[in-house]
Write a protein that holds these residues in place. Sequence first.
Motif, PDB file in Angstrom:
ATOM      1  N   UNK A 290       0.867  -1.190   0.000  1.00 16.96           N
ATOM      2  CA  UNK A 290       0.000   0.000   0.000  1.00 16.96           C
ATOM      3  C   UNK A 290       0.896   1.229   0.000  1.00 16.96           C
ATOM      4  N   UNK A 291       1.278   1.661  -1.189  1.00 10.61           N
ATOM      5  CA  UNK A 291       2.247   2.744  -1.318  1.00 10.61           C
ATOM      6  C   UNK A 291       1.668   4.093  -0.898  1.00 10.61           C
ATOM      7  N   UNK A 292       2.492   4.868  -0.226  1.00  8.60           N
ATOM      8  CA  UNK A 292       2.223   6.299  -0.115  1.00  8.60           C
ATOM      9  C   UNK A 292       3.566   7.017  -0.129  1.00  8.60           C
ATOM     10  N   UNK A 293       3.566   8.228  -0.660  1.00  7.78           N
ATOM     11  CA  UNK A 293       4.807   8.984  -0.819  1.00  7.78           C
ATOM     12  C   UNK A 293       4.780  10.239   0.031  1.00  7.78           C
ATOM     13  N   UNK A 294       5.954  10.672   0.404  1.00 12.04           N
ATOM     14  CA  UNK A 294       6.110  11.866   1.239  1.00 12.04           C
ATOM     15  C   UNK A 294       7.308  12.638   0.699  1.00 12.04           C
ATOM     16  N   UNK A 295       7.117  13.931   0.439  1.00 11.18           N
ATOM     17  CA  UNK A 295       8.163  14.764  -0.152  1.00 11.18           C
ATOM     18  C   UNK A 295       8.495  15.899   0.802  1.00 11.18           C
ATOM     19  N   UNK A 296       9.784  16.113   1.017  1.00  7.66           N
ATOM     20  CA  UNK A 296      10.235  17.211   1.868  1.00  7.66           C
ATOM     21  C   UNK A 296      11.458  17.856   1.229  1.00  7.66           C
ATOM     22  N   UNK A 297      11.519  19.204   1.301  1.00 10.43           N
ATOM     23  CA  UNK A 297      12.688  19.889   0.760  1.00 10.43           C
ATOM     24  C   UNK A 297      13.730  20.064   1.861  1.00 10.43           C
ATOM     25  N   UNK A 298      14.984  20.036   1.438  1.00 10.47           N
ATOM     26  CA  UNK A 298      16.108  20.103   2.374  1.00 10.47           C
ATOM     27  C   UNK A 298      17.074  21.171   1.899  1.00 10.47           C
ATOM     28  N   UNK A 299      17.514  22.012   2.801  1.00 12.41           N
ATOM     29  CA  UNK A 299      18.531  23.022   2.509  1.00 12.41           C
ATOM     30  C   UNK A 299      19.909  22.365   2.709  1.00 12.41           C
ATOM     31  N   UNK A 300      20.584  22.092   1.608  1.00 11.19           N
ATOM     32  CA  UNK A 300      21.871  21.383   1.698  1.00 11.19           C
ATOM     33  C   UNK A 300      23.051  22.325   1.467  1.00 11.19           C
ATOM     34  N   UNK A 301      22.834  23.618   1.679  1.00 13.70           N
ATOM     35  CA  UNK A 301      23.921  24.584   1.475  1.00 13.70           C
ATOM     36  C   UNK A 301      25.110  24.268   2.370  1.00 13.70           C
ATOM     37  N   UNK A 302      24.869  24.093   3.673  1.00 13.06           N
ATOM     38  CA  UNK A 302      25.958  23.808   4.607  1.00 13.06           C
ATOM     39  C   UNK A 302      26.592  22.455   4.306  1.00 13.06           C
ATOM     40  N   UNK A 303      25.774  21.476   3.919  1.00 10.30           N
ATOM     41  CA  UNK A 303      26.293  20.154   3.601  1.00 10.30           C
ATOM     42  C   UNK A 303      27.220  20.201   2.396  1.00 10.30           C
ATOM     43  N   UNK A 304      26.827  20.951   1.369  1.00  6.14           N
ATOM     44  CA  UNK A 304      27.659  21.065   0.177  1.00  6.14           C
ATOM     45  C   UNK A 304      28.953  21.815   0.474  1.00  6.14           C
TER      46      UNK A 304
ATOM     47  N   UNK B 166      16.009  12.953   8.965  1.00  3.55           N
ATOM     48  CA  UNK B 166      17.062  13.005   7.953  1.00  3.55           C
ATOM     49  C   UNK B 166      17.302  14.441   7.504  1.00  3.55           C
ATOM     50  N   UNK B 167      16.226  15.201   7.357  1.00  3.31           N
ATOM     51  CA  UNK B 167      16.364  16.610   6.953  1.00  3.31           C
ATOM     52  C   UNK B 167      17.195  17.390   7.972  1.00  3.31           C
ATOM     53  N   UNK B 168      16.886  17.214   9.248  1.00  2.00           N
ATOM     54  CA  UNK B 168      17.633  17.935  10.279  1.00  2.00           C
ATOM     55  C   UNK B 168      19.105  17.586  10.274  1.00  2.00           C
ATOM     56  N   UNK B 169      19.425  16.328  10.073  1.00  2.00           N
ATOM     57  CA  UNK B 169      20.822  15.893  10.037  1.00  2.00           C
ATOM     58  C   UNK B 169      21.555  16.471   8.832  1.00  2.00           C
ATOM     59  N   UNK B 170      20.892  16.529   7.688  1.00  2.00           N
ATOM     60  CA  UNK B 170      21.538  17.031   6.484  1.00  2.00           C
ATOM     61  C   UNK B 170      21.689  18.552   6.511  1.00  2.00           C
ATOM     62  N   UNK B 171      20.736  19.249   7.135  1.00  2.00           N
ATOM     63  CA  UNK B 171      20.829  20.705   7.198  1.00  2.00           C
ATOM     64  C   UNK B 171      21.830  21.168   8.252  1.00  2.00           C
ATOM     65  N   UNK B 172      22.074  20.344   9.251  1.00  2.00           N
ATOM     66  CA  UNK B 172      23.098  20.619  10.273  1.00  2.00           C
ATOM     67  C   UNK B 172      24.105  19.464  10.233  1.00  2.00           C
ATOM     68  N   UNK B 173      24.976  19.422   9.233  1.00  2.00           N
ATOM     69  CA  UNK B 173      25.791  18.243   8.983  1.00  2.00           C
ATOM     70  C   UNK B 173      26.719  17.851  10.120  1.00  2.00           C
ATOM     71  N   UNK B 174      27.025  18.760  11.010  1.00  2.00           N
ATOM     72  CA  UNK B 174      27.872  18.380  12.168  1.00  2.00           C
ATOM     73  C   UNK B 174      27.191  17.326  13.012  1.00  2.00           C
ATOM     74  N   UNK B 175      25.844  17.341  13.042  1.00  2.00           N
ATOM     75  CA  UNK B 175      25.103  16.379  13.866  1.00  2.00           C
ATOM     76  C   UNK B 175      25.196  14.956  13.314  1.00  2.00           C
ATOM     77  N   UNK B 176      25.648  14.812  12.071  1.00  2.00           N
ATOM     78  CA  UNK B 176      25.819  13.475  11.510  1.00  2.00           C
ATOM     79  C   UNK B 176      26.868  12.680  12.278  1.00  2.00           C
ATOM     80  N   UNK B 177      27.782  13.402  12.949  1.00  2.00           N
ATOM     81  CA  UNK B 177      28.926  12.736  13.545  1.00  2.00           C
ATOM     82  C   UNK B 177      28.944  12.829  15.062  1.00  2.00           C
ATOM     83  N   UNK B 178      27.853  13.336  15.648  1.00  2.00           N
ATOM     84  CA  UNK B 178      27.774  13.405  17.101  1.00  2.00           C
ATOM     85  C   UNK B 178      27.297  12.077  17.660  1.00  2.00           C
ATOM     86  N   UNK B 179      27.896  11.598  18.700  1.00  2.00           N
ATOM     87  CA  UNK B 179      27.502  10.324  19.336  1.00  2.00           C
ATOM     88  C   UNK B 179      27.016  10.587  20.753  1.00  2.00           C
TER      89      UNK B 179
END
Length: 426
Positions: free
Chosen positions: A221-235, A413-426
């Motif tokens: 039972x497919x459903x889709x969800x679309x969200x935009x992400x600001x990847x300026x800091x990530x890039x 996922x959006x929050x992690x990509x927009x604040x890329x430092x959080x990708x590596x916090x443990x």
Amino acid sequence: MGTHVIKMPDIGEGIAQVELVEWFVKVGDMVSEDQVVADVMTDKATVDIPSPVAGRVLALGGQPGEVMAVGSELIRIEVEGAGNLRESAPQHAEPMATPPQAAPQTRIEVAAVTATPIKPAPAPAQRPAPVAREANERPLASPAVRKRAWDAGIELRFVVGSGPAGRVLHDDLELYLAQDTQSPSTPPSGYDKRTDEEQIPVIGLRRKIAQRMQDAKRRAAHFSYVEEVDVTALEELRAQLNHKWGESRGKLTLLPFLVRAMVVALREFPQINVRYDDEAQLITRFGAAHIGVAAQSSNGLMVPVVRHAETLNLWAAADEIARLANAVRTGKATREELTGSTITLTSLGALGGIVSTPVVNLPEVAIVGVNRIVERPMVVKGQIVIRKMMNLSSSFDHRVVDGMDAAQFIQAMRGLLEQPATLFLE
């Protein structure tokens, strides 16, 4: 002279039927020992069928696209000596001796969704004169060669094939194009009337992909969800890392960051990292993140698996993604590399469009699609600024995943990509 019958071999895994994909010989051809005569396909692999004997082809047991039972007659070959056919047996069910046959050579082509490697024969120094085949004679060629010929406006029946049984290879097309370019001719007009048609059977890998996609849309039972992400800091971070360590560690694409974001987000939403057996009504939740990364091969879509992505840093993930993509392109991916994913990541790169609706890769329940990055004016702290924006277009199986969980997972996922430092916090 005698007759040797090659039967459809038992490929294992309890498979009772296989699909005949392609013949490399025709009636009347001479074959040598260990020469590949046909390709057949199971649900998971394409298998080369070699001939255990040398001789002349007397009869073929089926047509490409036909589903044949294991043990049925595949091909008859006239050989020196007695052969293995008992003439007293009925034509349709000859009891066969069981001679030692060359083992089928498995070439993986289908995963939880590689391309068949083509080994071109050396091209002749000069192009032979074109040989016109009969109008109803379909030249032997792979789907990739046929598409390339179609795109170039070439009729394959005029191309001399240098492969087995006159099979047209990529090198044959290149030689044909090069010779035509060198010879004076009137360039074709973009307004020339065309009346040519070509019927392309949906067989082999393309049939398997079609069946899997249809099955996924029918069952989930497919459903889709679309969200935009600001990847300026990530890039910006990616550019800095590539500038500092690109020469020594390799250049980073966006994919390793997406894999990392997925791994971290799944810690909070383990209900997304599951496989659903709808027949047994059983959900299996995984601690490990086995991330399928959809890759395009010359024959169709493949999904090699980055196993235990939770253990990989950015460069290790990048190396594994590159290794798997190369294995898919060259046809060297193993069954283990193409199965067992728990969630899938799919991206068309620069062709990613604005929004997509990817199909869930059953028995998984989630697939995250990545669209292209574009610069857009955005309002940030009351000011209009140019930011790099990207959409995540994802699909979920609503039988297992609630809409709230799906939205929160993508927001994580959006929050992690927009604040890329959080990708590596443990």
